[in-house]
Design an enzyme around this catalytic site. Structure first.
Site, PDB file in Angstrom:
ATOM      1  N   GLY A 129      19.364  80.446  59.600  1.00 50.20           N
ATOM      2  CA  GLY A 129      20.682  80.314  60.206  1.00 50.20           C
ATOM      3  C   GLY A 129      21.160  81.561  60.917  1.00 50.20           C
TER       4      GLY A 129
ATOM      5  CB  CYS B 252      28.221  95.028  47.411  1.00 52.32           C
ATOM      6  SG  CYS B 252      28.290  96.777  47.049  1.00 52.32           S
TER       7      CYS B 252
END
Length: 385
Positions: free
Chosen positions: A69, A324
């Site tokens: 994707g 993160c």
């Protein structure tokens, strides 16, 4: 460990795995080679392209295989921009788009393009009036995901496609979370391009695809490539493509049955959270604009990262809305698009269902979340005293 993170990735379907091994060992030729072994691989590749095109209701001439994707979104956007319907440098996108879209938009902004990002309303949908108001004479492309990966809301791509057509604007839709989960046949022929990924539908990782309307005379971003009609470089991953095709056939064949089952599972989880309902906020649209497999929520007063770790300790794999980045917790794009505060954004968690999810596990997860919240609240009271 009971897995509730199917929106992130899915296990490889056993039949797809068998096909992968068979093709990798028996159809190992380079599909671009001119000898018979290469020709066998090429024939299988084209059979997969035709089958996937049928499943999506698109012209196979516009279907290209990618590594997934992320690459698909990047190459689709670049392809559309290489052949705009009119002059201009303005692009509209959703604030909650996948990071792969934001990545290419940041690059384009540096190249002189003007970018407008649209927020989501309280139901997790793009405001169509705001979208129309955002269109300028120089708007050449709109990029809006079909289904949001964090909260599962379904954007009204059909209406947006009409708006784009009337204004001479390309429309790209990230269909990674919708392909194989809901019927994309109604929107696929309406968009200029869309992307999908194999590992979201029980296919292999590292494979996906892009559809680009064959009437668009795009220019390749990577010049000189001979594979996939020049759309991307690199030898075609025929084993992964074949495995993804098998996975796509299986998952689309069960769309109606799966839809009903996932609705029941969704209701079961929400019902199990009833004892703490005053602390829970679920971000969702009505049934017609919501996939049942993804539940995005936050629990007031409890950081999502902590809730995820506590669930993990109890044997449940869920995810948070934070990623993160460079050592710092960055809230998911959807929380910004919804207008949540920084504190609220950090409370966000996501639960997503899949083929192996059973009713009993869903109820157990909900009850465990309730227990975690009650223990946390009790400890907080003791500390305050």
């Amino acid at each position: 460990m009971k897995y509730f993170d199917f929106a992130a990735t899915t296990p490889l379907d056993p039949e797809a795995a068998e096909v992968y091994v068979q093709v990798a060992t028996e159809y190992y030729g380079n599909s671009s080679s001119l000898h018979d072994i290469g020709g066998q691989s090429a024939a299988l590749l084209e059979n997969c392209r035709e089958e996937l095109a049928k499943l999506a209701g698109i012209d196979k001439q516009g279907l290209f295989f990618t590594s997934g994707g992320t690459e698909g979104n990047f190459l689709a956007v670049e392809a559309l921009l290489s052949s705009p319907k009119k002059e201009g440098n303005h692009i509209i996108a959703g604030m909650a788009e996948h990071s792969s879209i934001h990545g290419v938009l940041n690059r384009l902004k540096g190249a002189g393009y003007e970018i407008t990002l649209l927020p989501l309303n309280s139901n997790g949908l793009v405001d169509l009036e705001l979208l129309v108001e955002s269109i300028k004479p120089g708007t050449i492309m709109i990029a809006l995901q079909h289904v949001n990966s964090e909260i599962g809301t379904i954007q009204p791509i059909e209406e947006i496609a009409t708006i784009c057509r009337l204004n001479g604007i390309h429309l790209h839709s990230d269909c990674v979370q919708s392909f194989g989960k809901i019927n994309v046949n109604t929107i696929a022929p309406l968009v200029s391009s869309f992307s999908f990924s194999g590992h979201k539908i029980y296919g292999p990782k590292g494979i996906g695809g892009v559809y680009v309307d064959p009437h668009i005379n795009w220019e390749p971003f990577f010049p000189g490539g001979s594979h996939e009609n020049g759309f991307r470089p690199g030898t075609s991953n025929v084993p992964a493509i074949a495995a993804m095709t098998v996975a796509a056939q299986k998952i689309t064949a069960n769309l109606q049955e799966d839809h009903h089952r996932y609705r029941l599972l969704r209701k079961a989880l929400i019902d199990s959270l009833e004892p703490i309902k005053e602390k829970v906020t679920i971000y969702q649209a009505d049934d017609m604009s919501q996939v049942a497999t993804i539940i995005g929520l936050r629990i007031s007063g409890i950081e999502g990262q902590w809730m995820m770790l506590e669930c993990n300790r109890l044997g449940f794999a869920i995810s948070t809305g934070s990623a993160c980045q460079i050592g710092m917790q960055s809230p998911a794009k959807v929380t910004q698009a919804l207008g949540l505060t920084t504190t609220e954004a950090k409370e966000f968690i996501r639960v997503s269902f899949g083929r192996s999810t059973c009713f009993e596990d869903v109820v157990e997860l909900g009850e465990s979340i309730v227990t975690i919240v009650n223990k946390f609240s009790a400890s907080a009271v003791i500390e305050n005293n």
